[in-house]
Design an enzyme around this catalytic site. Structure first.
Site, short mmCIF file in Angstrom:
data_model
loop_
_atom_site.label_atom_id
_atom_site.label_comp_id
_atom_site.label_asym_id
_atom_site.label_seq_id
_atom_site.Cartn_x
_atom_site.Cartn_y
_atom_site.Cartn_z
N SER A 158 0.83 -1.20 0.00
CA SER A 158 0.00 0.00 0.00
C SER A 158 0.87 1.25 0.00
O SER A 158 1.76 1.40 0.84
CB SER A 158 -0.92 -0.01 1.23
OG SER A 158 -1.72 1.15 1.26
N GLY A 159 0.61 2.15 -0.95
CA GLY A 159 1.38 3.39 -1.06
C GLY A 159 2.51 3.30 -2.05
O GLY A 159 3.25 4.27 -2.23
N THR A 163 -2.01 1.95 -8.03
CA THR A 163 -3.18 2.54 -8.71
C THR A 163 -2.75 3.51 -9.81
O THR A 163 -3.29 3.50 -10.91
CB THR A 163 -4.06 3.26 -7.68
OG1 THR A 163 -4.47 2.33 -6.67
CG2 THR A 163 -5.30 3.85 -8.34
N ASN A 209 -0.67 4.75 2.98
CA ASN A 209 -1.08 5.31 1.70
C ASN A 209 -2.37 6.12 1.88
O ASN A 209 -3.27 5.69 2.59
CB ASN A 209 -1.31 4.18 0.69
CG ASN A 209 -1.60 4.71 -0.70
OD1 ASN A 209 -1.49 5.91 -0.96
ND2 ASN A 209 -1.99 3.82 -1.59
N SER A 212 -5.34 4.08 -0.74
CA SER A 212 -5.06 2.66 -0.80
C SER A 212 -6.29 1.92 -1.32
O SER A 212 -7.41 2.12 -0.85
CB SER A 212 -4.67 2.13 0.58
OG SER A 212 -4.49 0.74 0.56
N SER A 213 -6.07 1.03 -2.29
CA SER A 213 -7.16 0.20 -2.81
C SER A 213 -7.40 -0.93 -1.81
O SER A 213 -6.52 -1.74 -1.55
CB SER A 213 -6.79 -0.37 -4.17
OG SER A 213 -6.59 0.65 -5.11
N GLY A 437 -0.42 -5.89 -2.35
CA GLY A 437 0.85 -6.57 -2.16
C GLY A 437 0.88 -7.32 -0.83
O GLY A 437 -0.08 -7.35 -0.06
N GLU A 439 1.31 -8.19 2.88
CA GLU A 439 1.07 -7.35 4.05
C GLU A 439 1.46 -8.09 5.31
O GLU A 439 1.17 -9.29 5.47
CB GLU A 439 -0.41 -6.93 4.12
CG GLU A 439 -0.83 -5.97 3.03
CD GLU A 439 -2.24 -5.46 3.22
OE1 GLU A 439 -2.92 -5.95 4.13
OE2 GLU A 439 -2.66 -4.57 2.44
#
Length: 1512
Positions: A158-159, A163, A209, A212-213, A437, A439
């Site tokens: 994330s970050g 995206t 992020n 973040s998605s 990704g 985590e």
């Protein structure tokens, strides 16, 4: 990756550091198994040789595009390469075909504009700098060429920028596969606009992020056979439902909640919303706003995006109504009710939110309250209603909010897919996977478990792909690879998803039992996997478990595993919302089928997610994968910060290090033969002296160093891990010995230089002493010589003075004598001239006096005769006047007016409006005359009546007189006679008036009949569909032709001959002061008689033949000039011929003509063969010359036309006919070829169209040359490998490469073509100026986009080519090339920077002001950071200069609100100028005055009698 490294003193190595992961240093001591290293930070470290990695000291300071080209492919080398490139804003790097993207945390608009996309379009992968566009283009090309579906996998934590990378990929695919929409929205627009919609409902701020998605996304973009986007589909995976109800600080909930709270006031009031701090689902965190994000603007942008993807406004209102209902649900709090273990809304505030939720859901408020506070248990015998305590009611409320939001998100995805639509005929697609990704947090729950399972699956797919690429590389190079293997993570996947003993299977089993808890589930896991090497139990927690993933160990907490795995809807919630009055809400919860409601088949999220994941992998396996690994450089989310440990962990999680490990298991170091020989040829110099090929030379070098285990491929040398370091160590030894020899030679050179300097000093001292002695001796000799010179000059001066005195006396005497003789001669000549003048004046006077006498006598005779004739005619006129009287004169005048009206009606048929107006005026005159006559008649009649009354009165008075001596019979007779005369006069007047009226009516009928005939003729002409333009012109020219024919008829008639005779004789009359007015008056009625002959059949045939001859002349001209007539005395024959004909026919002054249209069509037909520069140059010469003639000749109506209105000009064929008539009479008159004429609208329009054709032909010739050069310029920017010699010869001394010769050949061919066709030098100069500008932009852009071109050797190669272009410009005439050489200033200055030595000593001011003044800061920054020296290993500019460039770069590039213009201004690439750089005035002012009188006309036209005027 760790292999034994041969370490010697002085070696540069990498050693592990706990703070920055890896640090470089130099080995200063080697003691067995221990080595001493001094790090660059200053500290000293003692390490084991097996724990260090060699460092490549010759690596470029700004990194390498593709890390597979690193000399040492290991963990610290990869990390250092990424860091170097990140420091210069090069955020993209390849590892083979894998793209690594490091998030810059700032806007870099110059990397993503349309110009950059155009550069990557069709480029070979790896040819340009790394970029997501290159990956997307490679996938698109493989799909089009091979017909195989492609997939692009974007991953990262994330970050990391997943995206944004996905947006860039989809943007490029939409650019390549987009089409012009005929109406509505295109598929690519909907695909791109689906991103902001899904981000609004599926993205949230997390710790790492801001956007973040919280779901996985796989976008399938379908293409048709032509490569155009024909459909798309979006699949989503594992939306994080728990975030709707639980948010930890400092994170945020989903963006849509905050957008709705910041919506316009009317929407906020409609949904009864307000500050997000007042809602329970949002105020669990203290973060409500994001930096640089305006939620209000984002709300409106999301609305617009929904419109694009096909969500109607009604559906949008329903969506946000459901979102608002979820927020109101969260604010419902529960307290204990009156019953035992019951609950109810806590207070009025909770009831208000309950009521609002019910209104927004459009359901019953009481039913909603019961569904939250009660449960209905259905047994075989009865139905039991059970109360829920406040905690259970809160859980039920959260469950309802989560399932509603989840169904809403699924509906949006389905709506987008249905709106975009899928193409059933599509055979290929490109899938873009944007998924979470790996985590690992302090608390890892069921979501992290599913996410890491996804990454394990994708990692296995990634490992297989990398290993497959390695196999393909080895197979391509035909080397042995059978012993290479890689580590598979199948055991972890079996641990998680194997049936029946996997973790997911055990979790589903626990969920099916109502009494199972997370403790029992944990114990089941411990018992099942206690001996599994990938599973362990933490010591301090009784319910947690740890899995050893490929990216590291992760400990999971099982507290919420069972609840989050259950995929079901509470029956009360289902029945409540399915019965909603809102069709949208009811569609979210459709009623379950009767069979499914009776059967209680269990469904879990884990199993469903595993099935989705399996389907995804099957899709990916059926496609050709491409990988984009996104990396977050720091956790602060700020630019210019690179944390080594953080990046290293992400590289492990992203599988990049695993790919490197697979590569290291085989042959990690690969060098082409040229690179290998250039680097290690020093180890075997005797081998280089031979004439062996590159493969044999490489083998001999490796055999000489006695290296084992390497492989020789077709184009490369493959080295095992550690062999590169061994070769470098031996190379350093050879370089060390060479350095000692060089030092010895230098010391000898310096000693000898000192000796030579001392010897030269002694010689100079001796020479100085000798010079001093010689100077004294010379001074003495000079003084003696000076004395002798003075004596000689004095004697000479005295002698010359005496001589000059005698000479001046003699000259004075001679001058006086000659002056006296000249005066006498002048006096004699004046007297002679005066006598001659007096004689000539006297003779002239006598002759003039004699002439005046004769003239006076002739005039007297003429006057007497004319007086006699005039008196005779006067007597005739008096006699006629006495007979007819005043009424006859009035009648004659009236008849003349009628005749004039008739003539005017016949001569002005084509101008009906003017005819009607003239007719009205003439009718008014006749009516006035008639009225005057009627008034006169009335007056006469009244006089007669008065006379009668007087007579009656007189009769009445007679009886009064008593006595009358006598009756005056004479008076009575006189009065009676006068009365009779008056009666006769009245009757005659009445007859005259009746006759005049009858003639007027006949004339009016005749004019109406002729007008009707003209209208009938016009209607017939309009009905003709063929040759419309000519027939319309015939109609407009009929009156002119009638006038011409009338004149011709009058010339042949006797009266016409008489009038002609009178007209000829009028000149001397005027000279003598007399006017023949009477003769003209008498001739008018006679000359008007031929007018009545018009309209006969013979006249029509004559007029028709005249028009046909005129059209035949135009056809002959068009047919002749459409052929290649060539040139005469350097001027185009066709252009001059056209101009002369138009000038002779007076076409420029015609109001209406089709000649210009015929010429334009003829010139346009010449464009069919646009690839033939010879043909286009011929027409460019003709059209530009004709345009120049028109520019000088045509003159618009100016002030002169305002002073005196010119008569109406006849039409084209009228003027042509006049020209045909006057061609014989004016054969002896000389007329200039170019003269100014008054231009009408058709001529001016023809000039504008001709100007457009000149510009079009110019652009075609220029673009043809650009097309020829485009394929050659790509080879001109990089030196071919065949020209590189390993013996060290400078590329600048090598012969010129063929691409540059091809460019010069093309330039010479075009120049020859243009000069042979006598094209204006102004146009030639503009063409070459734009061509050189095109060469400059193409070479410069390729230099900035391809790092392998920014080298010292390549700079010398390009410089040698530019020198040839400069030589060509010098050898060509300046009038043709002009300032074309200056157009290459960008590439010249860039190449000048590449080949300059000691760049590190150049300051920023010197670089920007002296070396490269034309380059922008962005361009200089790009060149300085891309530069590397493969020849002399020189460095680029100093870091201070780089820092100065960063400071000077525009800050608006970081502004998120910068528009497209700012983005274009920040781009470092040059654009191609395809405009027209000249005007008609430029051509006219630049070309000198030309004489076109010497142009010989075409022979085929001179054979035609109508074109004889061309010879004059």
């Amino acid at each position: 990756m760790s292999v034994p490294v041969k370490v010697v003193v002085g070696s540069h190595v990498w050693v592990e550091d706990p703070e920055i992961a890896w640090i470089d240093g130099e080995v200063v001591e080697v003691n067995g198994e221990e080595i001493k290293i001094i790090c660059t930070s200053g500290k000293t470290i003692v390490a084991n040789p097996s724990d260090v990695y060699p460092k490549d000291t010759e690596a470029p300071p700004h990194g390498i595009d593709d890390m597979t080209k690193l000399a040492y492919l290991h963990e610290p080398g990869v990390l250092q390469n990424l860091r170097c490139r990140y420091d210069i804003n090069e955020i993209y790097t390849y590892t083979g075909s894998i793209l690594i993207a490091v998030n810059p945390f700032q806007r870099l608009p110059h990397l993503y504009d349309n110009h950059v996309m155009e550069q990557y379009k069709g480029a070979v992968f790896g040819e340009l700098s790394p970029h997501p566009f290159a990956v997307a283009d490679s996938a698109y090309r493989l799909m089009i060429n091979d017909g195989v579906s492609q997939s692009i996998l974007v991953s990262g934590e994330s970050g990391a920028g997943k995206t944004e990378s996905t947006k860039m990929l989809m943007q490029y695919l939409a650019y390549m596969g987009g089409r012009a929409a005929a109406e509505g929205r295109t598929v690519e627009q909907q695909v791109l606009e689906s991103n902001p919609v899904l981000e609004a409902f599926g993205n949230a701020k997390t710790v790492r992020n801001n956007n973040s998605s919280r779901f996985g996304k796989f976008v399938e973009i379908q293409f048709d056979q032509r490569g155009r986007i024909s459909g798309a589909a979006i699949r989503t995976y594992l939306l994080e439902r728990s975030r709707v109800c639980q948010v930890s600080d400092p994170e945020r909930n989903y963006h849509c909640f905050y957008m709705l709270c910041a919506a316009p006031p009317e929407d906020v009031e409609k949904y009864k919303l307000g500050d997000p701090r007042t809602f329970h689902y949002l105020n669990q965190s203290n973060c409500y706003e994001l930096d640089g994000v305006n939620d209000s603007k984002e709300y409106l942008a999301t609305r617009r995006a929904m419109n694009v993807v096909g969500i109607s406004s009604v559906e949008q209102d329903a969506i946000f109504r459901v979102v608002a209902a979820v927020l109101h649900l969260g604010n419902i709090e529960f307290a204990k009710g009156q019953e035992i273990d019951s609950s109810e809304p806590k207070d009025d505030k909770s009831r208000f939110h309950l009521r609002m939720a019910a209104e927004l859901f459009m359901c019953d408020e009481k039913s909603l309250e019961d569904s939250l506070c009660k449960r209905v248990i259905v047994t075989r015998d009865e139905t039991i209603t059970k109360w829920l305590d406040p905690d259970s009611a809160a859980v039920s409320r959260d469950a309802l909010a989560k399932i509603v939001y989840s169904r809403l998100f699924d509906w949006i995805v389905d709506k987008i897919n249905n709106s975009i639509g899928q193409d059933p005929d599509s055979k290929v697609l490109i899938g873009v996977l944007d998924i979470y990704g790996f985590e690992s947090f302090k608390t890892n729950s069921f979501e992290q478990f599913c996410i890491n399972l996804t990454n394990e699956k994708l990692q296995q797919h990634f490992n297989q792909h990398v290993f497959k690429m390695e196999q393909e590389e080895y197979t391509k190079e035909e080397i042995d690879w059978s012993y290479i293997d890689y580590v598979d993570n199948q055991d972890i996947l079996d641990l998680i998803e194997k049936k029946p003993g996997g973790i997911i299977a055990l979790l589903d089993e626990a969920c099916m039992f109502p009494r199972s808890t997370h403790e029992t589930f944990s114990q089941k896991l411990y018992q099942t996997f206690k001996s599994h090497k990938r599973f362990s139990k933490p010591k301090l927690s009784p319910t947690d478990f740890t899995i050893y993933h490929y990216a590291g160990d992760v400990t999971y907490q099982t507290e919420h595993f069972l609840d989050k795995n259950k995929d079901y809807v509470v029956a009360e919630h289902q029945s409540l919302l399915s019965a909603s009055r809102c069709s949208f809400v009811a569609d979210l919860f459709p009623p379950l089928p009767e069979e499914s409601s009776k059967t209680s088949k269990f469904s879990s999220i884990g199993s469903r997610f595993k099935q989705q994941l399996q389907s995804l992998l099957e899709t990916l396996s059926a496609t050709e994968p491409h990988y984009v690994r996104c990396v977050k450089p720091n956790n602060l989310l700020k630019p210019s910060i690179f944390e080594n440990n953080n990046v290293l962990q992400q590289l492990r999680c992203g599988g990049v290090l695993e790919a490197i490990r697979i590569s290291c298991a085989g042959f990690p170091t690969r060098r082409t033969f040229v690179e290998f020989i250039a680097r290690f040829g020093i180890l075997a110099p005797d081998v280089l002296k031979g004439s062996c090929d590159e493969v044999t030379t490489s083998k001999r070098i490796l055999e000489k160093v006695d290296l084992k285990g390497y492989q020789i491929g077709k184009t490369k040398v493959f080295l095992r891990a550690g062999q590169m370091a061994e070769l470098d160590a031996r190379r350093n030894e050879v370089l060390g010995r060479s350095a000692s020899i060089i030092q010895r030679k230098v010391r000898s050179y310096l000693s000898r230089k000192s000796f030579v300097l001392l010897r030269q000093s002694a010689i100079q001292i001796q020479a100085s002493c000798r010079v001093q002695v010689a100077c004294h001796r010379y001074e003495k000799m000079r003084k003696e010589a000076a004395c002798r010179t003075i004596q000689k000059d004095l004697r000479m001066y005295l002698a010359r003075k005496a001589y000059n005195r005698f000479c001046s006396s003699a000259l004075s005497i001679q001058t006086g004598m000659r002056a006296m003789g000249a005066c006498n001669e002048l006096r004699f000549r004046k007297q002679t001239k005066a006598a001659i003048i007096i004689k000539s004046r006297c003779r002239g006077y006598l002759a003039h006096l004699h002439y005046l006498r004769i003239k006076k006598a002739a005039i007297s005779t003429q006057c007497a005769w004319r007086g006699k004739v005039a008196r005779r005619e006067l007597r005739k006129l008096k006699i006629a006047a006495k007979e007819t009287g005043a009424l006859q004169a009035a009648k004659t005048m009236l008849e003349k007016q009628v005749e004039e009206l008739t003539c005017q009606l016949q001569l002005e048929k084509r101008m009906r409006a003017d005819i009607e107006e003239a007719k009205t005026q003439e009718n008014a005159k006749l009516q006035n005359a008639l009225q005057e006559m009627q008034v006169q008649f009335q007056e006469t009649k009244e006089m007669l009546i008065k006379e009668r009354e007087n007579a009656k009165k007189a009769d009445e008075k007679v009886p009064i007189i008593q006595e009358v001596p006598a009756i005056d019979h004479e008076m009575m007779n006189k009065l009676t006679a006068e009365n009779e005369k008056l009666k006769d006069l009245v009757s005659s007047l009445e007859k005259k008036i009746d006759e005049t009226q009858r003639k007027y009516e006949e004339t009016n009928k005749i004019s109406e009949e002729r007008l009707k005939q003209a209208l009938d003729a016009e209607s017939k002409i309009i009905q003709l569909k063929t040759d419309m333009q000519r027939l319309e012109e015939k109609l407009s020219d009929m009156e002119t032709e009638d006038q011409i024919l009338r004149q011709q008829v009058s010339l042949h008639s006797p009266v016409g001959k008489m009038s002609e005779h009178l007209a000829i004789a009028s000149e001397p009359h005027l000279e003598n002061g007399h006017h023949g007015t009477e003769e003209k008056k008498t001739s008018e009625p006679e000359s008007a008689t031929p007018v009545k002959k018009f309209g006969t059949e013979s006249d029509n045939k004559l007029r028709k033949s005249q028009i046909e001859r005129q059209h035949e002349s135009v056809d002959s001209l068009i047919k002749c000039v459409s052929q290649d007539l060539g040139f005469s005395n350097g001027k185009p024959v066709a252009a001059v011929t056209i101009y002369k004909c138009l000038l002779h026919w007076k076409s420029f002054e015609a109001e209406k003509t089709s000649v210009f249209d015929r010429l334009i069509q003829m010139i346009g037909s010449a464009f069919e063969n646009q690839d033939n520069n010879e043909h286009m140059a011929y027409w460019l010469s003709n059209t530009s010359t004709l345009l120049l003639l028109l520019q000088r000749s045509l003159r618009t109506t100016g002030a002169a036309s305002l002073q005196q209105k010119p008569p109406p000009a006849p039409s084209l064929f009228g003027r042509m006919a006049q020209g045909f008539r006057s061609s014989f009479s004016s054969a002896n008159v000389s007329v200039d070829v170019v003269r100014q004429v008054e231009a009408k609208y058709p001529a001016l329009l023809f000039k504008q169209q001709l100007t457009a054709y000149v510009e079009t032909i110019y652009g075609i010739i220029r673009d043809n040359l650009k097309k020829d050069l485009s394929s050659v310029l790509s080879s001109c920017i990089q030196e071919p490998e065949t020209s590189r010699e390993s013996s060290g010869q400078s590329p600048g001394n090598s012969p010129l490469a063929s691409p540059w010769q091809s460019i010069i050949k093309s330039l010479n061919e075009l120049l020859s073509t243009l000069t042979e066709n006598f094209v204006s030098p102004v146009l030639v100069q503009k063409i070459f100026s734009q061509i050189f500008s095109y060469i400059n932009s193409q070479l410069f852009n390729s230099l900035l986009l391809r790092r392998e071109c920014c080298t010292f050797r390549n700079g010398e190669y390009v410089k040698s080519g530019l020198a040839e272009l400069e030589l060509w410009c010098g050898q060509t005439k300046e009038e043709y090339v002009g300032s074309s050489w200056d157009e290459l200033k960008h590439i010249r200055q860039a190449v000048g920077f590449l080949v300059i030595h000691q760049k590190s000593r150049i300051s920023y001011d010197d670089l920007t002001n002296d070396l490269c003044p034309s380059l922008s800061v962005q361009q200089l920054y790009r060149i300085c950071t891309l530069y590397w020296d493969d020849n002399y290993n020189t460095r680029s500019v100093s870091p201070d200069v780089i820092s100065s460039m960063r400071e000077q770069m525009p800050e608006d590039s970081n502004d998120t609100a910068s528009d497209s213009n700012d983005a274009a201004s920040n781009s470092f690439l040059l654009g191609d100028n395809s405009s027209i750089p000249f005007s008609v005035d430029d051509i006219s002012s630049a070309i000198h005055e030309k004489d076109f009188s010497d142009v010989k006309p075409a022979a085929q036209l001179l054979e035609n009698q109508a074109f004889q005027f061309l010879q004059d």
